[in-house]
Design a protein around this motif. Sequence first.
Motif, PDB file in Angstrom:
ATOM      1  N   UNK A  72      35.858  44.783  39.383  1.00 20.90           N
ATOM      2  CA  UNK A  72      35.662  45.900  38.455  1.00 20.90           C
ATOM      3  C   UNK A  72      34.286  45.863  37.807  1.00 20.90           C
ATOM      4  N   UNK A  73      33.773  44.679  37.508  1.00 18.00           N
ATOM      5  CA  UNK A  73      32.410  44.593  36.956  1.00 18.00           C
ATOM      6  C   UNK A  73      31.415  45.263  37.897  1.00 18.00           C
ATOM      7  N   UNK A  74      31.570  45.042  39.194  1.00 20.99           N
ATOM      8  CA  UNK A  74      30.669  45.688  40.149  1.00 20.99           C
ATOM      9  C   UNK A  74      30.939  47.194  40.214  1.00 20.99           C
ATOM     10  N   UNK A  75      32.216  47.571  40.255  1.00 22.07           N
ATOM     11  CA  UNK A  75      32.554  48.995  40.354  1.00 22.07           C
ATOM     12  C   UNK A  75      32.023  49.785  39.155  1.00 22.07           C
ATOM     13  N   UNK A  76      31.971  49.135  37.999  1.00 24.22           N
ATOM     14  CA  UNK A  76      31.470  49.801  36.792  1.00 24.22           C
ATOM     15  C   UNK A  76      29.991  50.176  36.909  1.00 24.22           C
ATOM     16  N   UNK A  77      29.276  49.574  37.845  1.00 22.08           N
ATOM     17  CA  UNK A  77      27.860  49.916  38.031  1.00 22.08           C
ATOM     18  C   UNK A  77      27.678  51.085  38.997  1.00 22.08           C
ATOM     19  N   UNK A  78      28.734  51.531  39.621  1.00 28.03           N
ATOM     20  CA  UNK A  78      28.664  52.580  40.634  1.00 28.03           C
ATOM     21  C   UNK A  78      28.730  53.959  39.978  1.00 28.03           C
ATOM     22  N   UNK A  79      27.925  54.906  40.436  1.00 29.33           N
ATOM     23  CA  UNK A  79      27.953  56.240  39.821  1.00 29.33           C
ATOM     24  C   UNK A  79      29.305  56.953  39.940  1.00 29.33           C
ATOM     25  N   UNK A  80      30.067  56.665  41.010  1.00 26.40           N
ATOM     26  CA  UNK A  80      31.359  57.344  41.192  1.00 26.40           C
ATOM     27  C   UNK A  80      32.503  56.665  40.442  1.00 26.40           C
ATOM     28  N   UNK A  81      32.248  55.516  39.821  1.00 28.74           N
ATOM     29  CA  UNK A  81      33.167  54.818  38.905  1.00 28.74           C
ATOM     30  C   UNK A  81      34.578  54.598  39.459  1.00 28.74           C
ATOM     31  N   UNK A  82      34.730  54.004  40.643  1.00 28.05           N
ATOM     32  CA  UNK A  82      36.079  53.698  41.123  1.00 28.05           C
ATOM     33  C   UNK A  82      36.707  52.588  40.287  1.00 28.05           C
ATOM     34  N   UNK A  83      38.014  52.406  40.438  1.00 27.88           N
ATOM     35  CA  UNK A  83      38.763  51.418  39.657  1.00 27.88           C
ATOM     36  C   UNK A  83      39.489  50.465  40.601  1.00 27.88           C
ATOM     37  N   UNK A  84      39.498  49.192  40.263  1.00 27.45           N
ATOM     38  CA  UNK A  84      40.338  48.215  40.952  1.00 27.45           C
ATOM     39  C   UNK A  84      41.691  48.285  40.253  1.00 27.45           C
ATOM     40  N   UNK A  85      42.692  48.809  40.941  1.00 25.55           N
ATOM     41  CA  UNK A  85      43.976  49.041  40.283  1.00 25.55           C
ATOM     42  C   UNK A  85      45.051  48.030  40.670  1.00 25.55           C
ATOM     43  N   UNK A  86      44.754  47.198  41.692  1.00 26.04           N
ATOM     44  CA  UNK A  86      45.725  46.164  42.051  1.00 26.04           C
ATOM     45  C   UNK A  86      45.055  45.088  42.887  1.00 26.04           C
ATOM     46  N   UNK A  87      45.437  43.848  42.619  1.00 33.13           N
ATOM     47  CA  UNK A  87      45.085  42.726  43.483  1.00 33.13           C
ATOM     48  C   UNK A  87      46.390  42.032  43.855  1.00 33.13           C
ATOM     49  N   UNK A  88      46.648  41.970  45.141  1.00 37.10           N
ATOM     50  CA  UNK A  88      47.789  41.246  45.700  1.00 37.10           C
ATOM     51  C   UNK A  88      47.212  39.962  46.261  1.00 37.10           C
ATOM     52  N   UNK A  89      47.713  38.810  45.823  1.00 41.03           N
ATOM     53  CA  UNK A  89      47.168  37.536  46.268  1.00 41.03           C
ATOM     54  C   UNK A  89      48.304  36.627  46.715  1.00 41.03           C
ATOM     55  N   UNK A  90      48.331  36.356  48.015  1.00 45.93           N
ATOM     56  CA  UNK A  90      49.338  35.464  48.595  1.00 45.93           C
ATOM     57  C   UNK A  90      48.753  34.070  48.697  1.00 45.93           C
ATOM     58  N   UNK A  91      49.447  33.095  48.092  1.00 44.94           N
ATOM     59  CA  UNK A  91      49.001  31.715  48.108  1.00 44.94           C
ATOM     60  C   UNK A  91      49.645  30.929  49.256  1.00 44.94           C
ATOM     61  N   UNK A  92      50.899  31.220  49.534  1.00 41.54           N
ATOM     62  CA  UNK A  92      51.628  30.580  50.621  1.00 41.54           C
ATOM     63  C   UNK A  92      52.431  31.665  51.328  1.00 41.54           C
ATOM     64  N   UNK A  93      53.048  31.347  52.470  1.00 40.48           N
ATOM     65  CA  UNK A  93      53.862  32.365  53.146  1.00 40.48           C
ATOM     66  C   UNK A  93      55.015  32.899  52.298  1.00 40.48           C
ATOM     67  N   UNK A  94      55.419  32.154  51.266  1.00 39.87           N
ATOM     68  CA  UNK A  94      56.568  32.582  50.467  1.00 39.87           C
ATOM     69  C   UNK A  94      56.241  32.898  49.012  1.00 39.87           C
ATOM     70  N   UNK A  95      54.962  32.833  48.628  1.00 36.12           N
ATOM     71  CA  UNK A  95      54.613  33.019  47.213  1.00 36.12           C
ATOM     72  C   UNK A  95      53.374  33.884  47.060  1.00 36.12           C
ATOM     73  N   UNK A  96      53.482  34.882  46.212  1.00 33.85           N
ATOM     74  CA  UNK A  96      52.337  35.742  45.935  1.00 33.85           C
ATOM     75  C   UNK A  96      52.397  36.263  44.510  1.00 33.85           C
ATOM     76  N   UNK A  97      51.266  36.785  44.077  1.00 29.59           N
ATOM     77  CA  UNK A  97      51.119  37.387  42.751  1.00 29.59           C
ATOM     78  C   UNK A  97      50.522  38.776  42.928  1.00 29.59           C
ATOM     79  N   UNK A  98      50.949  39.690  42.088  1.00 25.35           N
ATOM     80  CA  UNK A  98      50.316  41.012  42.005  1.00 25.35           C
ATOM     81  C   UNK A  98      49.747  41.129  40.600  1.00 25.35           C
ATOM     82  N   UNK A  99      48.470  41.491  40.522  1.00 24.63           N
ATOM     83  CA  UNK A  99      47.841  41.738  39.223  1.00 24.63           C
ATOM     84  C   UNK A  99      47.420  43.196  39.179  1.00 24.63           C
TER      85      UNK A  99
END
Length: 148
Positions: free
Chosen positions: A111-138
């Motif tokens: 988002x810090x990088x996106x904030x520098x862009x004239x079209x101002x996109x947003x990072x609205x989700x990060x899905x991060x899988x740590x193992x085959x059975x465990x993940x986090x959504x932010x």
Amino acid sequence: MIQQIYPAPSHSYRYELNKDMQFAAAHYIPAEEAGKCSRVHGHTYFANLTIAGDELDECGFLIDFAVLKRLVHDRFDHRLLNDDTELFDSKDGSRFPTTEAVARIVCELVQQHLDTRPNRPRCIQVFLRETPTSYVIYRPHPEVRHER
């Protein structure tokens, strides 16, 4: 990368892009309560970034996929996450390199990088899988959108 369907965040933007990537990184959680995770160990993380916006840039992109890869993969791949003291802190539990914190920090960096862009996109989700059975959504709290 294996094809996967990720949980879709609700939004009213006209465009949404998703970028899949993976990176190999080691970490440890500096707390005795973390059990085995308090020892150095590694993962092959699988990440999916969801970027949304209403306007495209001069190339017709919300953001170039290659830029997202540089921001995340180049920062985290083949690293000991705890060594990045700009992002992680062994004395602040909210900044231990847990999967939750890594997902939040990835979102903030993008988002810090996106904030520098004239079209101002947003990072609205990060899905991060740590193992085959465990993940986090932010998902960051949606900001109030002001019409131009």
